[in-house]
Design an enzyme around this catalytic site. Structure first.
Site, mmCIF file in Angstrom:
data_model
loop_
_atom_site.group_PDB
_atom_site.id
_atom_site.type_symbol
_atom_site.label_atom_id
_atom_site.label_comp_id
_atom_site.label_asym_id
_atom_site.label_seq_id
_atom_site.Cartn_x
_atom_site.Cartn_y
_atom_site.Cartn_z
ATOM 1 N N HIS A 10 -3.133 0.538 -4.470
ATOM 2 C CA HIS A 10 -2.954 -0.551 -5.414
ATOM 3 C C HIS A 10 -2.817 -0.366 -7.092
ATOM 4 O O HIS A 10 -4.410 -0.297 -6.554
ATOM 5 C CB HIS A 10 -3.405 -2.196 -4.954
ATOM 6 C CG HIS A 10 -2.427 -2.040 -3.800
ATOM 7 N ND1 HIS A 10 -1.544 -3.812 -3.498
ATOM 8 C CD2 HIS A 10 -2.787 -1.740 -1.940
ATOM 9 C CE1 HIS A 10 -1.287 -3.454 -1.949
ATOM 10 N NE2 HIS A 10 -1.924 -2.205 -1.975
ATOM 11 N N HIS A 65 -7.383 4.090 7.044
ATOM 12 C CA HIS A 65 -6.288 3.452 5.786
ATOM 13 C C HIS A 65 -5.709 5.029 5.406
ATOM 14 O O HIS A 65 -4.342 4.987 4.241
ATOM 15 C CB HIS A 65 -7.369 2.327 4.288
ATOM 16 C CG HIS A 65 -6.263 2.391 3.713
ATOM 17 N ND1 HIS A 65 -5.512 1.262 3.531
ATOM 18 C CD2 HIS A 65 -6.268 2.286 1.827
ATOM 19 C CE1 HIS A 65 -4.971 0.748 2.814
ATOM 20 N NE2 HIS A 65 -5.049 1.970 1.533
ATOM 21 N N TYR A 89 -8.089 -11.159 2.513
ATOM 22 C CA TYR A 89 -9.612 -10.426 3.037
ATOM 23 C C TYR A 89 -10.186 -10.062 2.049
ATOM 24 O O TYR A 89 -11.644 -9.830 1.808
ATOM 25 C CB TYR A 89 -8.966 -8.882 3.997
ATOM 26 C CG TYR A 89 -8.297 -8.570 3.470
ATOM 27 C CD1 TYR A 89 -9.044 -7.857 2.132
ATOM 28 C CD2 TYR A 89 -7.023 -7.891 3.667
ATOM 29 C CE1 TYR A 89 -7.800 -5.644 2.151
ATOM 30 C CE2 TYR A 89 -6.454 -7.104 3.347
ATOM 31 C CZ TYR A 89 -6.812 -6.221 2.362
ATOM 32 O OH TYR A 89 -6.037 -5.038 1.523
ATOM 33 N N GLU A 90 -9.889 -9.816 0.943
ATOM 34 C CA GLU A 90 -10.657 -9.475 -0.662
ATOM 35 C C GLU A 90 -11.570 -10.411 -0.870
ATOM 36 O O GLU A 90 -12.122 -10.561 -2.107
ATOM 37 C CB GLU A 90 -9.646 -9.441 -2.137
ATOM 38 C CG GLU A 90 -8.949 -8.000 -1.453
ATOM 39 C CD GLU A 90 -8.088 -7.657 -2.884
ATOM 40 O OE1 GLU A 90 -8.423 -7.243 -3.826
ATOM 41 O OE2 GLU A 90 -6.626 -8.023 -2.459
ATOM 42 N N ALA A 116 2.725 -2.179 3.972
ATOM 43 C CA ALA A 116 2.975 -1.078 4.778
ATOM 44 C C ALA A 116 1.864 -1.820 6.775
ATOM 45 O O ALA A 116 1.314 -2.550 6.321
ATOM 46 C CB ALA A 116 1.512 -0.310 4.742
ATOM 47 N N HIS A 139 -5.100 -9.736 -1.250
ATOM 48 C CA HIS A 139 -5.117 -10.014 -0.064
ATOM 49 C C HIS A 139 -5.719 -11.249 0.121
ATOM 50 O O HIS A 139 -7.453 -11.216 -0.823
ATOM 51 C CB HIS A 139 -5.327 -8.864 0.815
ATOM 52 C CG HIS A 139 -4.403 -7.622 0.372
ATOM 53 N ND1 HIS A 139 -4.146 -7.301 -0.707
ATOM 54 C CD2 HIS A 139 -3.712 -7.369 1.110
ATOM 55 C CE1 HIS A 139 -2.940 -5.869 -0.931
ATOM 56 N NE2 HIS A 139 -2.858 -6.211 0.895
ATOM 57 N N SER A 194 0.991 -1.201 -0.294
ATOM 58 C CA SER A 194 0.265 0.005 -0.244
ATOM 59 C C SER A 194 0.816 1.616 -0.273
ATOM 60 O O SER A 194 1.730 1.583 0.690
ATOM 61 C CB SER A 194 -0.688 -0.118 1.086
ATOM 62 O OG SER A 194 -1.684 -1.099 1.179
ATOM 63 N N ASN A 235 1.554 3.272 11.464
ATOM 64 C CA ASN A 235 0.746 3.188 12.243
ATOM 65 C C ASN A 235 1.057 3.183 13.649
ATOM 66 O O ASN A 235 1.596 2.285 13.441
ATOM 67 C CB ASN A 235 -1.211 3.451 12.138
ATOM 68 C CG ASN A 235 -0.824 2.317 11.361
ATOM 69 O OD1 ASN A 235 -1.463 2.332 10.664
ATOM 70 N ND2 ASN A 235 -1.466 1.135 12.366
ATOM 71 N N MET A 252 -1.635 -7.752 7.072
ATOM 72 C CA MET A 252 -2.342 -8.289 6.713
ATOM 73 C C MET A 252 -2.058 -8.516 5.279
ATOM 74 O O MET A 252 -2.981 -9.428 4.733
ATOM 75 C CB MET A 252 -3.865 -7.226 5.930
ATOM 76 C CG MET A 252 -4.596 -6.629 7.442
ATOM 77 S SD MET A 252 -5.641 -5.971 7.068
ATOM 78 C CE MET A 252 -6.275 -4.649 8.754
ATOM 79 N N SER A 253 -1.011 -8.908 5.081
ATOM 80 C CA SER A 253 -0.341 -9.334 3.669
ATOM 81 C C SER A 253 0.472 -10.218 4.407
ATOM 82 O O SER A 253 1.508 -10.688 5.449
ATOM 83 C CB SER A 253 -0.231 -8.191 2.987
ATOM 84 O OG SER A 253 1.006 -7.435 3.179
#
Length: 272
Positions: A62, A247, A86-87, A114, A84, A31, A236, A212-213
């Protein structure tokens, strides 16, 4: 793993037909970090939707294309945007591009992301070399029948992140007077950000950052015999360490540190 070799051959043949030749390094750009692909020389750009058996990236920040060419004297195939779990993609779909990199001859992979800082010594904008990871995503891309032509049934994850590559990156960072961090990346499935209780748990089990990746791609890279360098941008502080999470802040922080990040990757590639 059903028919995966046939699919890989079809994907690789299509990509080669467009002029992609020798590949040294695969690059996965997370990201807000995809701008590095714009510095690739003599670039061949291939949108994901044109590539056989490739899914499409749906995440803000992306771009969704492969970029091939030379970067720091190395032939690279860069993913400008990743997939990902989660997609809604399967783990096998998420990691398919890593298999394609191997099929095209890559010997190594640089993976970036990120992520949220859990280590209390980290600050937004820090860059972290990944020393190891913890798979807390509830799945594994190697579940199911194993194709021995692609890799062993039980891959050794003891040195998932190549020590020599990490030392080279540290030397580059020191030469640039960049105070780079090192740490353990913990992969969650998302798409929710973690709860404060989950972050306390991550700190207890030895995690320094959460995202998450990355974890699925690295598992498949190791399975395929690729050497891996992993670099995280701490965008963050994780849940419970700052007021709220969004995000937009992720993209904003990567924008702020992108020049340092790009220089680190390019100069490290030059010495690998």
């Amino acid at each position: 793993m059903e028919n995966i070799q046939k699919k890989l051959q079809e994907t690789a043949a299509f990509i080669r037909h467009l002029g992609v030749g020798e590949v040294d390094f695969g690059l996965i750009l997370g990201s807000g970090l995809g701008e590095l692909a714009e510095e690739i020389e003599d670039a061949i750009v291939i949108p994901y939707e044109e590539i056989p058996h490739f899914p499409i990236s749906t995440v803000v920040g992306h771009a969704g294309q492969l970029v091939y060419g030379k970067l720091s004297g190395k032939f690279v195939l860069a993913m400008q945007g990743r997939f990902h779990y989660y997609e809604g993609h399967s783990m096998q779909t998420v990691t398919y591009p890593v298999r394609v990199m191997k099929e095209l001859g890559a010997h190594s992979m640089v993976v970036t992301n990120a992520c949220g800082g859990v280590n209390q010594n980290f600050a937004p904008g820090d860059l972290m070399l990944i020393t190891d990871h913890i798979n807390y995503m509830g799945n594994n891309p190697l579940i199911g029948p194993n194709d021995e032509n692609l890799g062993p049934r039980f891959p050794d994850m003891s040195q998932a992140y190549n020590h020599e590559y990490r030392m080279k990156a540290k030397e580059v960072a020191e030469a640039r007077n960049l105070h780079i961090k090192e740490g353990v990346y913990v992969g969650f499935s998302g798409p929710t950000y973690e709860t404060p209780a989950e972050i306390r748990f991550v700190r207890t089990i030895g995690g320094d950052a959460v995202g998450m990746s990355t974890v699925p791609e690295v598992i498949v890279a190791v399975h395929a015999g690729l050497k891996v360098l992993g670099i995280s941008c701490i965008t963050n502080l994780a849940a419970g360490m700052q007021a709220n999470l969004n995000h937009a802040e992720v993209v904003e922080t990567t924008e702020r540190v992108k020049e340092e990040f790009k220089a680190l990757v390019k100069e490290t590639l030059a010495v690998l």
